[in-house]
Design a protein around this motif. Structure first.
Motif, PDB file in Angstrom:
ATOM      1  N   ALA A 242     -14.348  -3.094   5.595  1.00 12.43           N
ATOM      2  CA  ALA A 242     -13.794  -1.750   5.809  1.00 12.43           C
ATOM      3  C   ALA A 242     -13.248  -1.624   7.221  1.00 12.43           C
ATOM      4  CB  ALA A 242     -14.869  -0.697   5.557  1.00 12.43           C
TER       5      ALA A 242
ATOM      6  N   ASP B  52      -9.340  -1.997  -0.196  1.00 12.60           N
ATOM      7  CA  ASP B  52      -9.337  -2.670   1.107  1.00 12.60           C
ATOM      8  C   ASP B  52      -9.278  -4.176   0.935  1.00 12.60           C
ATOM      9  OD1 ASP B  52      -9.518  -0.260   2.229  1.00 12.60           O
ATOM     10  OD2 ASP B  52     -11.583  -0.450   2.943  1.00 12.60           O
TER      11      ASP B  52
ATOM     12  N   ASP C   2     -13.605   1.437  -2.688  1.00 16.57           N
ATOM     13  CA  ASP C   2     -13.881   1.373  -1.250  1.00 16.57           C
ATOM     14  C   ASP C   2     -14.836   2.481  -0.836  1.00 16.57           C
ATOM     15  OD1 ASP C   2     -12.205  -0.750  -1.095  1.00 16.57           O
ATOM     16  OD2 ASP C   2     -10.488   0.387  -0.354  1.00 16.57           O
TER      17      ASP C   2
ATOM     18  N   PRO D 254      -6.178  11.231  -4.233  1.00 17.02           N
ATOM     19  CA  PRO D 254      -5.490  10.257  -5.087  1.00 17.02           C
ATOM     20  C   PRO D 254      -5.166   8.927  -4.417  1.00 17.02           C
ATOM     21  CG  PRO D 254      -4.002  12.008  -4.406  1.00 17.02           C
ATOM     22  CD  PRO D 254      -5.363  12.402  -3.950  1.00 17.02           C
ATOM     23  N   ASP D 255      -4.826   8.949  -3.135  1.00 16.87           N
ATOM     24  CA  ASP D 255      -4.333   7.717  -2.513  1.00 16.87           C
ATOM     25  C   ASP D 255      -5.438   6.806  -2.005  1.00 16.87           C
ATOM     26  OD1 ASP D 255      -1.828   8.213  -3.099  1.00 16.87           O
ATOM     27  OD2 ASP D 255      -1.077   8.368  -1.045  1.00 16.87           O
ATOM     28  N   ILE D 256      -6.669   7.175  -2.260  1.00 14.91           N
ATOM     29  CA  ILE D 256      -7.765   6.380  -1.726  1.00 14.91           C
ATOM     30  C   ILE D 256      -8.399   5.595  -2.850  1.00 14.91           C
ATOM     31  CG2 ILE D 256     -10.071   6.571  -0.760  1.00 14.91           C
ATOM     32  CD1 ILE D 256      -9.129   8.537   1.108  1.00 14.91           C
ATOM     33  N   ASN D 257      -8.673   4.367  -2.577  1.00 15.05           N
ATOM     34  CA  ASN D 257      -9.299   3.533  -3.586  1.00 15.05           C
ATOM     35  C   ASN D 257     -10.761   3.926  -3.748  1.00 15.05           C
ATOM     36  OD1 ASN D 257     -10.901   1.019  -4.399  1.00 15.05           O
ATOM     37  ND2 ASN D 257      -8.792   0.567  -4.973  1.00 15.05           N
TER      38      ASN D 257
ATOM     39  N   PRO E  28      -0.415   2.629  -4.105  1.00 19.12           N
ATOM     40  CA  PRO E  28      -1.099   3.375  -3.054  1.00 19.12           C
ATOM     41  C   PRO E  28      -2.628   3.282  -3.119  1.00 19.12           C
ATOM     42  CG  PRO E  28       0.515   4.744  -4.191  1.00 19.12           C
ATOM     43  CD  PRO E  28       0.393   3.479  -4.979  1.00 19.12           C
ATOM     44  N   ASP E  29      -3.200   3.055  -4.299  1.00 23.09           N
ATOM     45  CA  ASP E  29      -4.666   3.066  -4.344  1.00 23.09           C
ATOM     46  C   ASP E  29      -5.248   1.653  -4.329  1.00 23.09           C
ATOM     47  OD1 ASP E  29      -3.852   2.340  -6.837  1.00 23.09           O
ATOM     48  OD2 ASP E  29      -5.523   3.335  -7.859  1.00 23.09           O
ATOM     49  N   ILE E  30      -4.540   0.750  -3.720  1.00 26.97           N
ATOM     50  CA  ILE E  30      -5.026  -0.620  -3.591  1.00 26.97           C
ATOM     51  C   ILE E  30      -6.325  -0.616  -2.771  1.00 26.97           C
ATOM     52  CG2 ILE E  30      -3.686  -1.007  -1.490  1.00 26.97           C
ATOM     53  CD1 ILE E  30      -3.145  -3.780  -2.393  1.00 26.97           C
TER      54      ILE E  30
ATOM     55  N   LYS F  82       0.825  -1.205   0.000  1.00 25.15           N
ATOM     56  CA  LYS F  82       0.000   0.000   0.000  1.00 25.15           C
ATOM     57  C   LYS F  82       0.865   1.262   0.000  1.00 25.15           C
ATOM     58  CE  LYS F  82      -3.617   2.689   1.249  1.00 25.15           C
ATOM     59  NZ  LYS F  82      -4.865   2.822   0.552  1.00 25.15           N
TER      60      LYS F  82
END
Lengths: 574, 219, 619
Positions: C606, A427, C553, C547-550, A423-425, A418
């Motif tokens: 989550a 959950d 999710d 950007p760093d958040i999927n 980084p955008d893997i 991650k």
């Protein structure tokens, strides 16, 4: 009921207890957690930490090593106890103040470098692997004995159980499960010791029985008898030891400083909400560890006397193999005891030397890792004690392994995947990667559990050595030096761990036949080389730091703020 | 003009002869077999079939899974640049002899109305190939074959609207564009057969507009 | 793409870029291609494709189609890449919606048996359509809700056509233009941008009453940088804005800030059939504490009547929060009227459910006072009695005292800016159980009344407090103390009512075991990424842009939140004996049970991920 059924029953009950507690803890905490939010009392947390701390190495192997090596085995005792004190008093408060949860995070931030973090993560993974390998061996020994199978099969079974327990069950982290594990573990450890102490010296406390006279009317002190036995059989005197001073020092040192870098224990210091509670629970932990650790030498001595007496007979002329007690037969099935009737008299005789060596009188090879587990059998203790010890051994291995697996899986999935690679893997992918990492870790460790480079305790000692040579200097300089920069720290960690790995691999895998004091560097064994690795780390780090860029100003401020006398979490407006 | 007269007479007779029952069927009820060929050139006498594909349309549904695609392993020369049809000698070597494909095709042709984009060219090549491989088709069978050409349909439509036609106005891609059908990036016999099939469906739906539409109106 | 044949290549390229296939193995795509049928869907032939006895999945390759519900309302417009037909495939029910073909095109069709195969073999495929179905249900619900006037768009009820003048026009010109156009207000615009507003009342109060020369330019008397609203906002928001600032004219702008009309309070009143909103209006105008209290007495009864009318439960939360805001504002106004204006800037803030606009009738007060720094002891006692005055009166208005004393009347909640910041700093630095609880309440924070600048200042400082890992680890651990009601074997874990009635009720608490967990998780992410929003959905929207958040999710959490909130609605209707927000899964259809489990499963995932990310897996 025979031993095997009883063992199934008691091990089964202990698992039912863990699961029951897990269910109860989940249900209980959700009910009133808005209002309560109370957290775990320090006493319980102390027990949980002790369970984390005491691995299969402490439980199964330490008494065994002391039993066989006598005084020399004491280095593990000293090293581990000292390491805990060092960690609890000198390092944990600073790390907590820094607000970092793991050693790699601390190193990454303190040395303002993603590379440093990654290097630390990889070191952590290495250390955990080595540690787990020791645990797998321990679990394997327990299962192989009680299911009466080969040690390999024992390790496979252990592997499956650990996998279900730690990976699928997610049992790690429920404090009260660990409290239960500690209780079972300590009970299982003390019961045979107390029995033996009573039988042999008439003292209830093994710790006092250890220094007392024997109860067989001879008026002889236990340790004198042991010394006598040892010299008679060609071993070094029990209370003397055969290791050189420098090696003892090195092993103790490596174990001590290595503790500071063990990732799964440090976390426990942070999960207690209040700083004050942390201190109290650390004190409790020390007491709980001490209960087991002070019992170990006594247990080792009782076991030793008892074992030699049983094999060699009261007269010291050997026992007929045909009339050998059942425990010898039972352990033979696991391949951990072998009997080679060299003189063909049909009698077993145990003494120094290798059983394959015709010059030696020794006809019995005993694996040190069985001593704690076999002691109740040797002393003819009731079947439930034997079963209890098995449950204790499994408890010790499970609690530690679960913690270590977690470190590996989070390191791989979060720190490497991650943070660094993707980084955008999502959950889901992250959790899946974590499980996969745990599976891989278990599998690789199982391989080393089957083909161990040493006894449980010495494998674990390697883990400590690796930690000592990689993390300890980086942490110490991170806290106490305002000048150490990232280049120095990274170079130090890499050279320290490579040196140590190289040394261990050379003597344990490449040319094991050279593994003796005369070939060792400064006479230091692979178990103790972590200390030299640590020095290498320090030296390289300082040297590199001298020729590279200066540390940024804000990092200096940060270091100063950790070391300031203000308590952690002091409120100040800024 | 004079030259056209024999052709017209011929057509008349053909029509008479071909009072094929299928001609009076609704174009929504018959089953079609859409065929596309890839060729090394345009001359059926000297050029060869590189690959061959067909797809069935049953009750106005194109069954992609029931389509077939063959590469002719016996193709002698690759005149055209391989970039155009995307097949190089390596792919050709992995193909099958053309006769196996032709034999399968023969079994299918009398059940369905055949559909081509530019029928005369492809049909000429097919007939030549049948002959070359000694696959005989009874004459009455040949006569009963009903063939539809999407290019011809489009040509008729455009000339009725008296649009002036550029030289490439009738190629498959441009025809599809006029019906807002999606662009296909791949050019091979199968994709083109699929593209032709979709074009046919678009054409007949646009021609009928809920009125009855018979096969003969498409010829 | 290794096992993709030339035949499949074209379709594969399309499908592979298309959810859910993008997440599936290529074998699944191959299967789909092998079994799909291509059809040409036109207005004339469409009826032949939709057969309830023989349902299919449709995937649009080209063309445009409107999906229409039985009430003949357009649910959504479908174009390339959209699916339809799956609700019948999933539920087995007859086809309800119909299609209006806007533009013919190519559609891929998959029959039930093949759809079922993919559903069985590929979990992602199944999840995708189950969720899409849930969303469809939601969106058709939102459609219905538009009958509610307060949810309608501004553009539907405003006067179209902006009456405007340039800034160099004279006051006289403005008056003439207003009377000629028959309007009571006029916008002053410069290069199509709104710069001010003049109303009838301004002409009276600022011109006639003060003897101002009507030949001066309008900029002298206009209200510059006036409040405005966008055409796409909800009427409810316009109401709140007008009431809060006591204005009667609200310029309506396009998203590009171009003025397109004026919304007046009369426009709204004409629409207004609902008492609660009228009540807010009356509260904002109440001239005595006694009146405020009298109006407040009407709240429960009015709300009961109202709750049958609204379909979206979240609107009730908004309304109640709006009423509490109104009560608070008016009480502060009345206090200042009696004891004089505050000499220094201050700001009344609220926390918890009021801040999240999720208040219920049972919520208690969670509020505080934010004072500017360096105030005198005298001023301090002024604010102390302000806090006591407002809180006591709020309590007698029916909003209970906070048992935890989180109220402006208690000293720890009436602090100067720096002291508040220090307080938060302490909670963040020492993640003890009590401070974690505090964080959960206090980090949902909203401005109610007073100096907006002071509040802004405060929020900026809050965002900038360095937050260490231990804090987040504590929060993450705390979130995991709560668990979704799914048991070991994917069964619902039911709670029981405590009363010893002859019939015990079993239920699932949707709020506590679902919505609250999502709220907590989202708050944690919002804090970690310094997102400044106080409502869960707003936070999610902001997070989705990082950007760093999927994204998946975030969308999952959003779907779950909406689905659960939606389901909570049902708990309001005919659920005798069950606590509010609770549902008995026995009363759900199998489809709904499935969706609910799916939602809880996603929440659990989550939760686990949060522990992983912030606490390294240890609890």
């Amino acid at each position: 009921m025979d031993v095997q059924t009883l063992t199934f029953l008691i091990v089964g009950l202990s698992f039912a207890l863990y699961i029951g507690i897990a269910v109860w803890a989940r249900a209980g905490s959700t009910k009133e957690f808005y209002v309560a939010g109370g957290g775990v009392p320090p006493l319980a947390n102390g027990m949980a930490t002790a369970a984390d701390w005491m691995s299969a190495a402490s439980f199964i192997s330490m008494a065994g090593i002391i039993s066989f090596a006598g005084y020399d085995g004491g280095v593990y005792l000293m090293g581990w106890t000292g390491g805990y004190v060092l960690l609890a008093l000198c390092l944990a408060p600073y790390l907590r103040k820094f607000g970092k949860f793991t050693v790699p995070d601390f190193i990454g931030d303190r040395y303002y470098s993603q590379t440093a973090r990654t290097v630390a993560v990889i070191c952590a993974i290495f250390i955990c692997f080595t540690y787990i390998a020791g645990q797998m061996r321990g679990v394997g020994v327990v299962f192989s004995r009680f299911l009466e199978v080969e040690i390999e099969t024992g390790v496979y079974i252990g592997m499956v159980i650990v996998f279900f327990y730690a990976v699928l069950g997610g049992m790690k982290g429920i404090t009260y499960t660990q409290v239960a594990q500690y209780c079972i573990l300590v009970f299982a450890y003390l019961v045979p010791a107390v029995f033996l102490s009573l039988m042999m010296t008439g003292h209830v406390l093994p710790q006092t029985g250890f220094g007392a006279t024997l109860a067989d009317g001879s008026g002889m002190h236990l340790l004198d008898k042991l010394d006598g036995l040892s010299t008679e059989l060609g071993f070094a005197q029990y209370t003397e030891g055969s290791k050189s001073m420098i090696d003892v020092f090195a092993i103790t040192g490596a174990l001590m400083v290595g503790t500071a870098g063990l990732p799964h224990v440090i976390v426990r210091f942070f999960t207690v909400p209040k700083v004050k509670d942390t201190r109290i629970s650390a004190a409790w932990t020390l007491i709980f560890i001490a209960i087991v650790y002070t019992t170990a030498p006594a247990l080792a001595s009782f076991a030793r006397v008892n074992m030699v007496d049983t094999i060699n007979g009261k007269e010291g002329s050997g026992t007929a193999y045909a009339e050998a007690p059942s425990w010898i037969k039972n352990w033979e099935k696991t391949g951990l005891i072998t009997f080679n009737d060299k003189n063909g008299d049909g009698k077993m005789f145990y003494s120094a030397g290798k059983i394959s060596d015709p010059a030696s009188k020794n006809e019995v090879k005993i694996d040190r890792d069985i001593i704690v587990l076999a002691t109740p059998e040797i002393a003819d203790l009731p079947a439930w004690v034997i079963a209890l010890v098995a449950a204790g051994g499994i408890a010790a291995a499970l609690s530690t392994t679960a913690g270590l697996l977690l470190v590996i899986s989070t390191s791989v999935s979060h720190d490497l995947l991650k943070r660094t690679l993707k980084p955008d893997i999502s959950d889901k992918q992250e959790l899946r990667a974590a499980r996969l990492a745990a599976v891989v870790a278990i599998t690789i460790s199982a391989y080393f559990g089957i083909n161990p480079p040493g006894f449980v305790a010495s494998v674990v000692a390697f883990a400590f050595g690796l930690a000592a040579s990689s993390f300890f200097p980086a942490i110490i300089m991170g806290i106490f030096s305002k000048t150490m920069n990232k280049e120095g720290a990274i170079a130090g960690m890499i050279s320290g761990i490579l040196f140590t790995i190289g040394y261990i691999v050379y003597f344990k895998f490449i040319s094991p036949d050279l593994n003796s004091a005369e070939n060792w560097l400064f006479g230091i064994s692979p178990e103790g080389i972590g200390l030299i690795g640590m020095l290498v780390n320090f030296v390289v780090a300082v040297a590199v730091q001298k020729v590279t860029k200066e540390i940024p100003k804000d990092v200096i401020d940060m270091v100063e703020s950790i070391r300031s006398p203000k308590g952690s979490g002091e409120a100040h407006a800024h | 003009m004079i030259l056209k007269i024999p052709k017209m007479i011929l057509h008349f007779f053909l029509r008479l002869n071909n009072l094929n029952k299928r001609h009076n069927l609704s174009c929504f009820d018959v089953n079609y077999l859409v065929i596309d060929l890839e060729l090394t050139g345009l001359n059926s006498k000297q050029d060869e079939i590189v690959s061959l594909a067909w797809l069935p349309i049953v009750k106005q549904r194109i069954y992609v899974g029931k389509g077939k695609y063959f590469i002719n392993s016996q193709v002698g020369k690759l005149k055209q640049s391989p970039i155009f049809h995307g097949l190089d000698t390596g792919a050709i070597e992995q193909g099958k002899p053309l006769n196996s494909a032709l034999e399968q095709l023969v079994k299918l042709i009398d059940d369905s109305v055949l559909v081509f984009h530019n029928a005369s060219l492809d049909w000429a090549f097919l007939l030549k190939a049948f002959k070359d491989y000694n696959i005989s088709i009874p004459t009455e069978k040949i006569k009963s074959i009903v063939m539809i050409d999407t290019m011809k349909i489009e040509h008729r439509r455009l000339s009725r609207q008296s649009q002036d036609m550029r030289f490439d106005a009738l190629n498959l891609e441009r025809c599809r564009k006029r019906y807002h059908l999606p662009d296909y990036a791949n050019h091979n016999a199968f994709t083109d057969a699929m593209a032709t099939a979709e074009l046919l469906l678009a054409q007949i739906n646009n021609m009928s507009r809920s009125k009855a539409l018979l096969i003969k109106q498409l010829l | 793409m290794t096992n993709i044949t030339i035949e499949q290549k074209e379709l594969f390229q399309f499908l592979n870029a298309q959810a859910p296939f993008s997440e599936l193995a290529s074998t699944a795509i191959s299967y789909f291609i092998k079994h799909l049928q291509i059809i040409y869907l036109s207005k004339e032939n469409q009826s032949q494709w939709f057969d309830s006895n023989n349902p299919s999945l449709f995937l649009i390759r080209s063309g445009l189609y409107d999906l229409v519900n039985p009430q003949n309302e357009v649910i959504t417009r479908l174009s390339q890449g959209d699916y339809f037909g799956y609700p019948s495939l999933l539920s087995g029910e007859t086809i309800k919606n119909s299609l209006e073909v806007q533009k013919d095109g190519i559609v891929y069709l998959l029959e039930q048996a093949d759809f079922d195969f993919l559903r069985r073999e590929y979990k992602v495929f199944e999840q995708y359509f189950v969720r899409a179905h849930a969303n469809r249900l939601l969106s058709s619900h939102y459609k219905k809700r538009q009958d509610n006037w307060s949810d309608r768009k501004i553009s539907e009820l405003m006067h179209l056509g902006a009456v405007a003048l340039p800034p160099d026009a004279s006051i006289r010109q403005a008056a003439k233009k207003m009377s000629a156009s028959g309007v009571s207000s006029i916008m002053i615009t410069k290069e199509d941008k709104l710069i001010g507003v003049i109303t009838d009342r301004d002409l009276r109060n600022r011109v006639l009453a003060l003897d101002v020369n009507p030949d001066l330019v309008v900029t002298h008397i206009m209200t510059s940088s006036p409040k405005y609203i966008f055409e796409n906002n909800r009427v409810f928001s316009a109401f709140q804005l007008m009431l809060r600032h006591n204005i009667h004219h609200l310029p309506v702008l396009t998203e590009a800030f171009k003025p397109i009309g004026m919304l007046t309070s009369t426009d709204l009143l004409r629409q207004q059939k609902s008492d609660p909103v009228q009540l807010i209006g009356r509260i904002y105008k109440a001239n005595s504490v006694a009146n405020v209290k009298r109006y407040a007495l009407e709240i429960p009864e009015l709300l009961q009547g109202f709750s049958h009318k609204v379909e979206d439960i979240s609107l009730i939360g908004k309304l109640l929060s709006g009423i509490t805001d109104a009560l608070t504002s008016r009480l502060i106004y009345l206090y200042q009227e009696e004891f004089g204006l505050a000499e220094v800037p201050f700001c009344w803030i609220c926390f918890g459910s009021q801040a999240r606009e999720e208040q219920t009738l049972h919520s208690d007060q969670d509020n505080g006072l934010l004072l500017s720094d360096d105030i005198t002891a005298e001023q301090r006692s002024y604010f102390k009695s302000l806090g006591e005055f407002v809180c006591t009166n709020l309590a007698s208005c029916g909003i209970k005292f906070c048992p935890g004393n989180i109220m402006a009347s208690s000293d720890p909640c009436r602090l100067e800016l720096e002291a508040w910041v220090a307080q938060f700093y302490l909670w963040i630095k020492k993640p003890s159980p009590s401070s974690l609880l505090n964080c959960k309440i206090f980090f949902d924070i909203r401005y109610v009344e007073g100096s907006a600048e002071l509040f802004d200042n405060f929020m900026n400082k809050l965002v900038n407090i360095p937050k260490n890992q231990l804090f987040f680890a504590g929060m993450a651990t705390d979130i995991n103390r709560n668990s979704v009601p799914i048991g070991l074997f994917n069964q619902f874990k039911l709670e029981k009512t405590r009363e010893k009635e002859p019939y015990k009720h079993k239920f699932i608490d949707l709020k506590k075991r679902g919505v609250v967990i999502i709220n907590d998780i989202v708050r944690l992410y919002a804090l970690n990424y310094s997102v400044r929003a106080d409502n869960t959905l707003e936070r999610l929207n902001a997070l989705a842009k990082l950007p760093d958040i999927n994204k998946t999710d975030i969308y999952n959490l959003k779907d779950c939140w909406r689905y659960l909130t939606q389901l909570r609605l049902r708990t309001q209707i005919n659920q005798e004996g069950l606590p509010s927000n609770c549902i008995n899964p026995e009363n759900l259809t199998s489809m709904e049970k499935h969706q609910l489990k799916e939602a809880f499963y996603l929440i659990k995932q989550a939760q686990q991920a949060v522990v992983f990310k912030f606490a390294r897996g240890s609890l």
